[in-house]
Every structure is written in structure tokens, then in C-alpha cells.
Design a protein around this motif. Structure first.
Motif, PDB file in Angstrom:
ATOM      1  N   LYS A  28       0.859  -1.186   0.000  1.00 39.75           N
ATOM      2  CA  LYS A  28       0.000   0.000   0.000  1.00 39.75           C
ATOM      3  C   LYS A  28       0.891   1.231   0.000  1.00 39.75           C
ATOM      4  O   LYS A  28       1.989   1.229   0.554  1.00 39.75           O
ATOM      5  CB  LYS A  28      -0.938   0.002   1.200  1.00 39.75           C
ATOM      6  CG  LYS A  28      -0.243   0.032   2.555  1.00 39.75           C
ATOM      7  CD  LYS A  28      -1.247  -0.034   3.689  1.00 39.75           C
ATOM      8  CE  LYS A  28      -0.539  -0.235   5.017  1.00 39.75           C
ATOM      9  NZ  LYS A  28      -1.460  -0.440   6.107  1.00 39.75           N
ATOM     10  N   LYS A  29       0.406   2.283  -0.660  1.00 36.29           N
ATOM     11  CA  LYS A  29       1.133   3.551  -0.687  1.00 36.29           C
ATOM     12  C   LYS A  29       0.420   4.514   0.254  1.00 36.29           C
ATOM     13  O   LYS A  29      -0.807   4.607   0.243  1.00 36.29           O
ATOM     14  CB  LYS A  29       1.158   4.142  -2.091  1.00 36.29           C
ATOM     15  CG  LYS A  29       2.115   3.444  -3.013  1.00 36.29           C
ATOM     16  CD  LYS A  29       2.240   4.190  -4.319  1.00 36.29           C
ATOM     17  CE  LYS A  29       3.250   3.478  -5.196  1.00 36.29           C
ATOM     18  NZ  LYS A  29       3.495   4.206  -6.433  1.00 36.29           N
ATOM     19  N   VAL A  30       1.205   5.212   1.070  1.00 40.21           N
ATOM     20  CA  VAL A  30       0.649   6.229   1.953  1.00 40.21           C
ATOM     21  C   VAL A  30       1.352   7.544   1.672  1.00 40.21           C
ATOM     22  O   VAL A  30       2.486   7.573   1.195  1.00 40.21           O
ATOM     23  CB  VAL A  30       0.781   5.846   3.444  1.00 40.21           C
ATOM     24  CG1 VAL A  30      -0.062   4.631   3.769  1.00 40.21           C
ATOM     25  CG2 VAL A  30       2.213   5.589   3.825  1.00 40.21           C
ATOM     26  N   THR A  31       0.660   8.619   1.969  1.00 37.24           N
ATOM     27  CA  THR A  31       1.180   9.960   1.684  1.00 37.24           C
ATOM     28  C   THR A  31       1.534  10.667   2.983  1.00 37.24           C
ATOM     29  O   THR A  31       0.815  10.563   3.979  1.00 37.24           O
ATOM     30  CB  THR A  31       0.129  10.776   0.915  1.00 37.24           C
ATOM     31  OG1 THR A  31      -0.234  10.047  -0.260  1.00 37.24           O
ATOM     32  CG2 THR A  31       0.661  12.137   0.516  1.00 37.24           C
ATOM     33  N   TYR A  32       2.638  11.400   2.941  1.00 37.20           N
ATOM     34  CA  TYR A  32       3.085  12.225   4.060  1.00 37.20           C
ATOM     35  C   TYR A  32       3.232  13.653   3.562  1.00 37.20           C
ATOM     36  O   TYR A  32       3.538  13.896   2.392  1.00 37.20           O
ATOM     37  CB  TYR A  32       4.432  11.727   4.596  1.00 37.20           C
ATOM     38  CG  TYR A  32       4.337  10.407   5.320  1.00 37.20           C
ATOM     39  CD1 TYR A  32       4.088  10.370   6.679  1.00 37.20           C
ATOM     40  CD2 TYR A  32       4.478   9.200   4.646  1.00 37.20           C
ATOM     41  CE1 TYR A  32       3.997   9.169   7.359  1.00 37.20           C
ATOM     42  CE2 TYR A  32       4.393   7.994   5.309  1.00 37.20           C
ATOM     43  CZ  TYR A  32       4.151   7.986   6.668  1.00 37.20           C
ATOM     44  OH  TYR A  32       4.051   6.787   7.337  1.00 37.20           O
ATOM     45  N   ARG A  33       3.022  14.629   4.468  1.00 37.18           N
ATOM     46  CA  ARG A  33       3.167  16.039   4.135  1.00 37.18           C
ATOM     47  C   ARG A  33       4.114  16.693   5.126  1.00 37.18           C
ATOM     48  O   ARG A  33       3.972  16.534   6.335  1.00 37.18           O
ATOM     49  CB  ARG A  33       1.810  16.742   4.177  1.00 37.18           C
ATOM     50  CG  ARG A  33       1.908  18.207   3.734  1.00 37.18           C
ATOM     51  CD  ARG A  33       0.594  18.969   3.838  1.00 37.18           C
ATOM     52  NE  ARG A  33      -0.487  18.251   3.190  1.00 37.18           N
ATOM     53  CZ  ARG A  33      -1.717  18.144   3.710  1.00 37.18           C
ATOM     54  NH1 ARG A  33      -2.006  18.700   4.855  1.00 37.18           N
ATOM     55  NH2 ARG A  33      -2.658  17.494   3.068  1.00 37.18           N
ATOM     56  N   THR A  34       5.070  17.472   4.601  1.00 36.71           N
ATOM     57  CA  THR A  34       6.014  18.187   5.457  1.00 36.71           C
ATOM     58  C   THR A  34       5.382  19.489   5.943  1.00 36.71           C
ATOM     59  O   THR A  34       4.323  19.897   5.468  1.00 36.71           O
ATOM     60  CB  THR A  34       7.316  18.514   4.693  1.00 36.71           C
ATOM     61  OG1 THR A  34       7.010  19.429   3.644  1.00 36.71           O
ATOM     62  CG2 THR A  34       7.973  17.273   4.136  1.00 36.71           C
ATOM     63  N   ALA A  35       6.047  20.170   6.844  1.00 36.32           N
ATOM     64  CA  ALA A  35       5.563  21.448   7.370  1.00 36.32           C
ATOM     65  C   ALA A  35       5.486  22.495   6.260  1.00 36.32           C
ATOM     66  O   ALA A  35       4.665  23.412   6.316  1.00 36.32           O
ATOM     67  CB  ALA A  35       6.470  21.925   8.495  1.00 36.32           C
ATOM     68  N   GLU A  36       6.329  22.355   5.227  1.00 33.32           N
ATOM     69  CA  GLU A  36       6.315  23.291   4.098  1.00 33.32           C
ATOM     70  C   GLU A  36       5.157  23.038   3.153  1.00 33.32           C
ATOM     71  O   GLU A  36       4.891  23.829   2.262  1.00 33.32           O
ATOM     72  CB  GLU A  36       7.627  23.185   3.316  1.00 33.32           C
ATOM     73  CG  GLU A  36       8.832  23.680   4.063  1.00 33.32           C
ATOM     74  CD  GLU A  36      10.095  23.530   3.233  1.00 33.32           C
ATOM     75  OE1 GLU A  36      10.080  22.814   2.211  1.00 33.32           O
ATOM     76  OE2 GLU A  36      11.097  24.140   3.619  1.00 33.32           O
ATOM     77  N   GLY A  37       4.485  21.878   3.303  1.00 35.07           N
ATOM     78  CA  GLY A  37       3.355  21.559   2.443  1.00 35.07           C
ATOM     79  C   GLY A  37       3.664  20.612   1.307  1.00 35.07           C
ATOM     80  O   GLY A  37       2.773  20.227   0.556  1.00 35.07           O
ATOM     81  N   THR A  38       4.925  20.216   1.155  1.00 32.22           N
ATOM     82  CA  THR A  38       5.251  19.255   0.104  1.00 32.22           C
ATOM     83  C   THR A  38       4.844  17.855   0.549  1.00 32.22           C
ATOM     84  O   THR A  38       4.891  17.534   1.738  1.00 32.22           O
ATOM     85  CB  THR A  38       6.754  19.269  -0.232  1.00 32.22           C
ATOM     86  OG1 THR A  38       7.491  18.974   0.953  1.00 32.22           O
ATOM     87  CG2 THR A  38       7.180  20.608  -0.776  1.00 32.22           C
TER      88      THR A  38
END
Length: 121
Positions: A28-38
Motif C-alpha cells: 500500500k502507498k501512503v502519503t506524508y506532508r512536510t511542514a512546508e506543504g510538500t
């Protein structure tokens, strides 16, 4: 003659094995977001526990897990207990008075030992 046939081959750059008949485990693929929004994706085994944070492989920044709706996943962990220190564990087994007595005995022993080395030297 065999040496000539190997000249055109790049050793170590390509596998000579085929993926034919290989069955990959479910993923499964999961998404993460940094504090900068990327955002960035990480692939896990389908049955793996997905961590709430992951370091971006490109920037090294910490990313927080994003759900299917694009919202940050709220931490499910309740307020974590503070880790027990050595002192906490000592106080569970002995009273403060007992610990002070042991400390004094040990200090006397060490001072006596130190004095013996000076006399013998």
C-alpha cells in the motif's frame, strides 16, 4: 574467447534473473506532508503498521501522515507516560533513608580504598 563476450556486459548494473513467476507481497502507498506543504509517498507492506511521521527521502524533513481526504491524521496516542529513570526505579525498591545509608557505606569504602593505594605507593 569468453572474455570478449563479457566485454559488452555491464557487471553489477543489471540482474540476470527474471521476475517471471515471482509473486510480490501486497503493498500500500501512503502519503506524508512536510511542514512546508510538500507531499511524498512511501510504500509499505499491506499488513504493516504505518508510522505517523516519516522522513522525506529527498529533503530529509519530517512528514506527517495524510489520510485519503488529504487531511493530516490526528495522533491516536494518548498522553505518553514519562519514561522511568534509574532514580524512579530505585525509589520503588528502597526508601530514601536506605539509599542514603547505602551511599554513605559506599563512599566510606571508596575513601578507605583510595587511602590504601596512597600508603602503598
Amino acid at each position: 574467447m569468453a572474455d570478449r563476450s563479457l566485454r559488452g556486459m555491464r557487471l553489477g548494473s543489471q540482474s540476470l534473473q527474471s521476475e517471471e513467476g515471482v509473486e510480490f507481497s501486497p503493498r500500500k502507498k501512503v502519503t506524508y506532508r512536510t511542514a512546508e506543504g510538500t507531499t511524498f509517498e512511501v510504500t509499505f507492506a499491506a499488513e504493516a503498521d504505518v508510522p505517523e511521521t516519516w522522513e522525506s527521502p529527498k529533503t530529509g524533513q519530517e512528514g506527517r501522515l495524510v489520510d485519503e481526504a488529504g487531511e493530516l491524521v490526528q495522533s491516536e496516542t494518548a498522553e505518553a507516560k514519562a519514561p522511568r529513570t534509574h532514580w524512579d526505579m530505585l525509589l520503588e525498591r528502597r526508601t530514601r533513608a536506605e539509599l542514603e545509608e547505602l551511599l554513605q557505606e559506599r563512599l566510606e569504602y571508596l575513601r578507605a580504598r583510595k587511602g590504601q593505594h596512597k600508603i602503598g605507593a
